[in-house]
Scaffold this motif. Sequence first.
Motif, PDB file in Angstrom:
ATOM      1  N   VAL A 200       0.863  -1.127   0.044  1.00 22.10           N
ATOM      2  CA  VAL A 200       0.066   0.165  -0.096  1.00 22.10           C
ATOM      3  C   VAL A 200       0.808   1.121  -0.016  1.00 22.10           C
ATOM      4  O   VAL A 200       0.624   2.133  -1.000  1.00 22.10           O
ATOM      5  N   LEU A 201       1.837   1.392   0.858  1.00 26.37           N
ATOM      6  CA  LEU A 201       2.847   2.573   0.969  1.00 26.37           C
ATOM      7  C   LEU A 201       3.386   2.615  -0.586  1.00 26.37           C
ATOM      8  O   LEU A 201       3.620   3.717  -1.047  1.00 26.37           O
ATOM      9  N   CYS A 202       3.891   1.509  -0.936  1.00 27.77           N
ATOM     10  CA  CYS A 202       4.760   1.826  -2.309  1.00 27.77           C
ATOM     11  C   CYS A 202       3.840   2.119  -3.347  1.00 27.77           C
ATOM     12  O   CYS A 202       4.230   2.902  -4.293  1.00 27.77           O
ATOM     13  N   MET A 203       2.502   1.589  -3.391  1.00 25.03           N
ATOM     14  CA  MET A 203       1.344   1.974  -4.351  1.00 25.03           C
ATOM     15  C   MET A 203       1.358   3.678  -4.104  1.00 25.03           C
ATOM     16  O   MET A 203       1.210   4.388  -5.071  1.00 25.03           O
ATOM     17  N   TYR A 204       1.234   3.997  -3.093  1.00 29.67           N
ATOM     18  CA  TYR A 204       0.910   5.427  -2.757  1.00 29.67           C
ATOM     19  C   TYR A 204       2.104   6.369  -2.970  1.00 29.67           C
ATOM     20  O   TYR A 204       1.771   7.228  -3.685  1.00 29.67           O
ATOM     21  N   PHE A 205       3.347   5.776  -2.809  1.00 28.81           N
ATOM     22  CA  PHE A 205       4.459   6.697  -3.237  1.00 28.81           C
ATOM     23  C   PHE A 205       4.506   6.647  -4.750  1.00 28.81           C
ATOM     24  O   PHE A 205       4.910   7.778  -5.302  1.00 28.81           O
ATOM     25  N   ALA A 206       4.446   5.638  -5.575  1.00 33.48           N
ATOM     26  CA  ALA A 206       4.386   5.722  -6.717  1.00 33.48           C
ATOM     27  C   ALA A 206       3.251   6.596  -7.558  1.00 33.48           C
ATOM     28  O   ALA A 206       3.470   7.401  -8.279  1.00 33.48           O
ATOM     29  N   LYS A 207       1.968   6.506  -6.982  1.00 32.03           N
ATOM     30  CA  LYS A 207       1.132   7.327  -7.546  1.00 32.03           C
ATOM     31  C   LYS A 207       1.547   8.967  -7.220  1.00 32.03           C
ATOM     32  O   LYS A 207       1.001   9.655  -7.944  1.00 32.03           O
ATOM     33  N   LYS A 208       2.066   9.134  -5.906  1.00 28.32           N
ATOM     34  CA  LYS A 208       2.396  10.601  -5.576  1.00 28.32           C
ATOM     35  C   LYS A 208       3.389  11.094  -6.518  1.00 28.32           C
ATOM     36  O   LYS A 208       3.436  12.176  -6.707  1.00 28.32           O
ATOM     37  N   THR A 209       4.050  10.303  -6.951  1.00 26.05           N
ATOM     38  CA  THR A 209       5.399  10.748  -7.787  1.00 26.05           C
ATOM     39  C   THR A 209       5.089  10.648  -9.378  1.00 26.05           C
ATOM     40  O   THR A 209       5.898  10.469 -10.079  1.00 26.05           O
ATOM     41  N   ARG A 210       3.700  10.231  -9.653  1.00 23.28           N
ATOM     42  CA  ARG A 210       3.482   9.661 -10.958  1.00 23.28           C
ATOM     43  C   ARG A 210       4.309   8.441 -11.596  1.00 23.28           C
ATOM     44  O   ARG A 210       4.541   8.724 -12.851  1.00 23.28           O
ATOM     45  N   VAL A 211       4.520   7.591 -10.766  1.00 27.76           N
ATOM     46  CA  VAL A 211       5.121   6.374 -11.512  1.00 27.76           C
ATOM     47  C   VAL A 211       3.921   5.414 -11.914  1.00 27.76           C
ATOM     48  O   VAL A 211       3.281   5.173 -10.831  1.00 27.76           O
ATOM     49  N   SER A 212       4.282   4.888 -12.943  1.00 28.72           N
ATOM     50  CA  SER A 212       3.032   3.906 -13.199  1.00 28.72           C
ATOM     51  C   SER A 212       2.813   2.828 -12.261  1.00 28.72           C
ATOM     52  O   SER A 212       4.011   2.224 -12.050  1.00 28.72           O
ATOM     53  N   THR A 213       1.876   2.268 -12.215  1.00 29.22           N
ATOM     54  CA  THR A 213       1.701   1.237 -11.128  1.00 29.22           C
ATOM     55  C   THR A 213       0.963  -0.010 -11.877  1.00 29.22           C
ATOM     56  O   THR A 213       0.988  -0.969 -11.207  1.00 29.22           O
ATOM     57  N   ALA A 214       1.029   0.204 -13.163  1.00 27.02           N
ATOM     58  CA  ALA A 214       0.458  -1.095 -14.023  1.00 27.02           C
ATOM     59  C   ALA A 214       1.635  -2.014 -14.214  1.00 27.02           C
ATOM     60  O   ALA A 214       2.769  -1.919 -13.876  1.00 27.02           O
TER      61      ALA A 214
END
Length: 70
Positions: free
Chosen positions: A56-70
């Motif tokens: 959950v934390l990794c997904m949050y940080f990825a989205k916050k920094t606009r890194v694709s989570t796909a």
Amino acid sequence: MSCNKIHILRKNIDRIDRIIIESLAQRLRLAHAIGVLKKKLGLPIYDAHREKEVKVLCMYFAKKTRVSTA
């Protein structure tokens, strides 16, 4: 874009790559230390709750920094 600009950008990438690798090494050392402590305390190594928390934390940080989570 000039060759010099490309060189500068690549140097910045190299610096960031070094930081990523150093951070990963530090994370591995910390995870190992946790494993050693868990073993000493008789606790299970695997913690499903913690794994979910990390994801959950990794997904949050990825989205916050606009890194694709796909």
